[in-house]
Each structure stands twice: as structure tokens, then as C-alpha cells.
Design an enzyme around this catalytic site. Structure first.
Site, PDB file in Angstrom:
ATOM      1  CG  ASP A 106      -0.255  -0.016   2.540  1.00  0.00           C
ATOM      2  OD1 ASP A 106       0.807  -0.661   2.650  1.00  0.00           O
ATOM      3  OD2 ASP A 106      -0.765   0.606   3.497  1.00  0.00           O
ATOM      4  CD  GLU A 120       4.185   0.927   6.943  1.00  0.00           C
ATOM      5  OE1 GLU A 120       5.028   1.273   7.792  1.00  0.00           O
ATOM      6  OE2 GLU A 120       3.792   1.708   6.038  1.00  0.00           O
TER       7      GLU A 120
END
Length: 377
Positions: free
Chosen positions: A68, A133
Site C-alpha cells: 500500500d 502499513e
């Protein structure tokens, strides 16, 4: 185009704004499955987590990364579209180029080469990727670690691909991180008209002396590995928006970045002592994002130093600065954790980029780390 650059380009094309993965993990599976890596999805909520493992024997080496990325911000401010990777003047531009799709590409190609050169290597290899994250991190690595613990899976070495470098690739490695403890403080007062302060109780005025004490307090002196603990206020909210109303409540958001010199309990106790000393009526809630951790001069640190020196000629500086990373969830298991990745000067910024030559060099460093740890056992 090299294999590492080719994969980095393909990863950046995926608009994996947190918590989306947008097919990034599938690209890694396509490249590692033919080399004996078994893929397992460990998804929770909207988060995708991928566990790729080759072998069952100890010791276990894990590459840790996240697919991400943070939102790109105003598209018109970018020199080229953030999810249309472009190479200009030796740099690969695109959201996630440095944080951390370049690292994922380098990990993947390093593993491919290592397995080809050492098909009978001792121990096991694994890759752990998450799409959570940059966001809340509630359903990412922290949940996967619980699953691995339930299976008695022991991680010996974990290399995190976070962008650790400053001026040159490999000049800094992270061997630890400070802990992060956040708080939400509500100071309770009595709302009233500004013309009648005797009939109200202004929580802003009440809190001001305590705020001064909190911001000037020396929490600790740090140590040889960590800077002193810091206290920062990130948000203060109060009032109705009108200029003739004394607010009835003040909300303060704050954060501690703390060293191994302090415990969570010690910080909480000292904050509450200060608030109580000023006679405040308050409500206080805490959120621990991660404890501080430190990997000393162990096999992983030595192997990383040697690999960087062999590829770049640099002797890296060990550091514990910066924010938190998913390494904070791995370290409490007893694993040795080191962070090594590209230059971090452009991360989370407009026109994020990574030097093309650094991608191949990083892949070579990662491969040498594997060789230093496993090929000679």
C-alpha cells in the site's frame, strides 16, 4: 530494462492506495511461485496479507514489505501521473517508488537469483507483504504475527524494505525504532458567556499551565542507541466557533516517541501526575502503536553491513530514528530485525522517485545478505 526495474514499474502502475493492494502481491507470486515459494493468503477485513515461504527448516529468513501507498495528493502538482511510472534523468518516478515498491521489486529478484544459485540452501526463505502499513495497521502484520505464533513459526531474521538511506544507498540501516504512544485528553470545564467568566470554567485556561509543564518536561536523556523521548501535541480542539462562548470541553491529541529508557506505564504515570497536580477534571485514553526495539550487532546486522560494503563500498551507520514501521510487530517475537531500503528524501512527497541504478544495487545487496547468512551454513 532489468528484471528489478521491470517489476518496480509494474508495481507502481497498481493504484494501491492504503488499504488496497490492487494486484501487487499477485505480481510477486507470479515471480516466486516457480521457484518453490508456497503462497498463503492471511487476509483480515479489507486488508490483504501474503505469506510466501520456501522450505520448512530453520533458520527462517523473512523479507517484510507493504504494497500500500499513501494518497498522491493533488495530481496537477506531479510532473507525471503518480501511477504512470516514468523514467527521467536516471530516476524512476511514481507513488511508491521509494516507499516501498522499489524494495519489493529488489527483494523479489534477489530471491529469484539466490534460489537459482543455491537451490539446496539451508533453512527457509519467506516474504511477508501487507496492504495495511500506511493506514491503521490494525489488520496487517500484527494479525499475521498472531497466526504465525499460533503455529509456532519462529522468525530468526527479518529484513524490512523501508527506505532507510539518506544521501547514498546503504549509508544508513535501521537497527531499531522508538516506541509510539498516543493519547486523547479531554479537559472538562463549564460552558458559559465570555462576559460572565465567573459563571463558567474555561478548560483552555485551566490546561495552559499543565501544557507548559508537559512540553518542557525532560522525560529521559536517551541512550547510546536512542535520542531522548519526545512529547508533541498534534491537535487541540475546543469551542463552538463563536467568539462569545467559553468552551465546556477541550480535546488534546498528543504523542510520545519514546526510547528504551522508559516504559509505557512510567509515561502514563508521569502524565497523570502532572495533570493531577494542576487540579484538572479530565478524561484520558491511550493508544500504544508499538514498543521500542533494538537489534544489536548480531548476525543479521553483520551480514547487512558486509553486503552493503561489498556492493557500494560504504560502511553504514546504524540508526533508530524516524517513525514506526511494521518491524515493531516482528521484533517482540525475538527475531533480529534490520531495515534497509532506498533513499527516503522523496517519500510521501510529490514526484516520489528512486534512482534506477539503486534498484539493481539494492537487489544485489539483498542477495548478498542471503548469501552471508544462509549460503555458508
Amino acid at each position: 530494462m532489468s528484471d528489478t526495474l521491470d517489476l518496480a514499474v509494474e508495481l507502481i502502475r497498481r493504484e494501491s492506495v492504503t488499504p488496497e493492494d490492487a494486484g501487487c502481491m499477485d505480481l510477486v507470486i507470479e515471480r516466486l511461485a516457480p521457484h518453490g515459494f508456497q503462497a498463503e493468503w492471511l487476509n483480515f477485513g479489507d486488508t490483504k496479507n501474503l505469506w510466501l515461504r520456501r522450505g520448512e527448516a530453520a533458520p527462517l529468513f523473512v523479507f517484510l514489505g507493504h504494497t500500500d501507498v499513501v494518497p498522491p495528493g493533488p495530481l496537477e502538482d506531479w510532473s507525471s501521473p503518480p501511477f504512470a511510472p516514468e523514467i527521467r534523468e536516471g530516476r524512476l518516478y511514481g507513488r511508491g517508488a521509494a516507499d516501498m515498491k522499489g524494495s519489493i521489486a529488489a527483494m523479489t529478484t534477489a530471491l529469484q537469483r539466490f534460489v537459482v544459485h543455491h537451490p539446496g540452501h539451508p533453512g527457509s526463505l519467506a516474504v511477508l507483504l501487507t496492504s495495511d502499513e500506511e493506514g491503521s495497521a490494525y489488520d496487517g502484520v500484527v494479525k499475521v504475527v498472531d497466526v504465525l505464533k499460533s503455529r509456532d513459526t519462529v522468525i530468526d531474521w527479518c529484513l524490512v524494505g523501508e527506505p532507510s538511506s539518506f544521501a547514498r544507498l546503504g549509508d544508513v540501516i535501521r537497527v531499531g525504532r522508538r516506541g509510539s504512544l498516543g493519547g486523547v485528553l479531554r479537559i472538562l470545564g463549564v460552558q458559559g458567556h465570555v462576559a460572565y467568566p465567573d459563571k463558567a470554567d474555561n478548560p483552555i485556561h485551566r490546561f495552559a499551565p499543565a501544557l507548559h509543564e508537559l512540553t518542557t518536561e525532560i522525560w529521559d536523556g536517551g541512550n547510546e542507541f536512542f535520542p531522548p523521548t519526545s512529547f508533541q501535541v498534534s491537535n487541540i480542539r475546543a469551542g463552538t466557533g463563536a467568539d462569545n462562548v467559553i468552551p465546556g470541553k477541550l480535546e488534546v491529541l498528543f504523542n510520545f516517541r519514546f526510547s528504551t529508557e522508559l516504559t509505557v506505564e512510567a509515561i502514563q504515570r508521569r502524565v497523570e501526575t502532572i495533570l493531577d497536580r494542576h487540579g484538572l477534571h479530565y478524561e484520558l485514553s491511550w493508544r500504544l502503536s508499538g514498543l521500542p526495539f533494538l537489534t544489536r550487532e548480531t548476525e543479521l546486522v553483520s551480514a547487512t553491513r558486509a553486503a552493503i560494503a561489498a556492493v557500494t563500498g560504504l560502511q553504514p551507520r546504524a540508526d533508530t530514528g524516524g517513525g514506526t514501521s511494521d518491524g515493531r510487530f516482528i521484533a517482540p517475537t525475538g527475531a533480529q530485525v534490520v531495515e534497509l531500503g532506498p533513499l527516503n528524501g522523496s517519500i510521501h512527497k510529490i514526484d516520489e522517485h528512486v534512482a534506477v541504478e539503486d534498484l539493481e544495487a539494492l537487489s544485489a545487496i539483498y542477495e548478498r545478505i542471503l548469501g552471508n547468512l544462509l549460503a555458508v551454513l
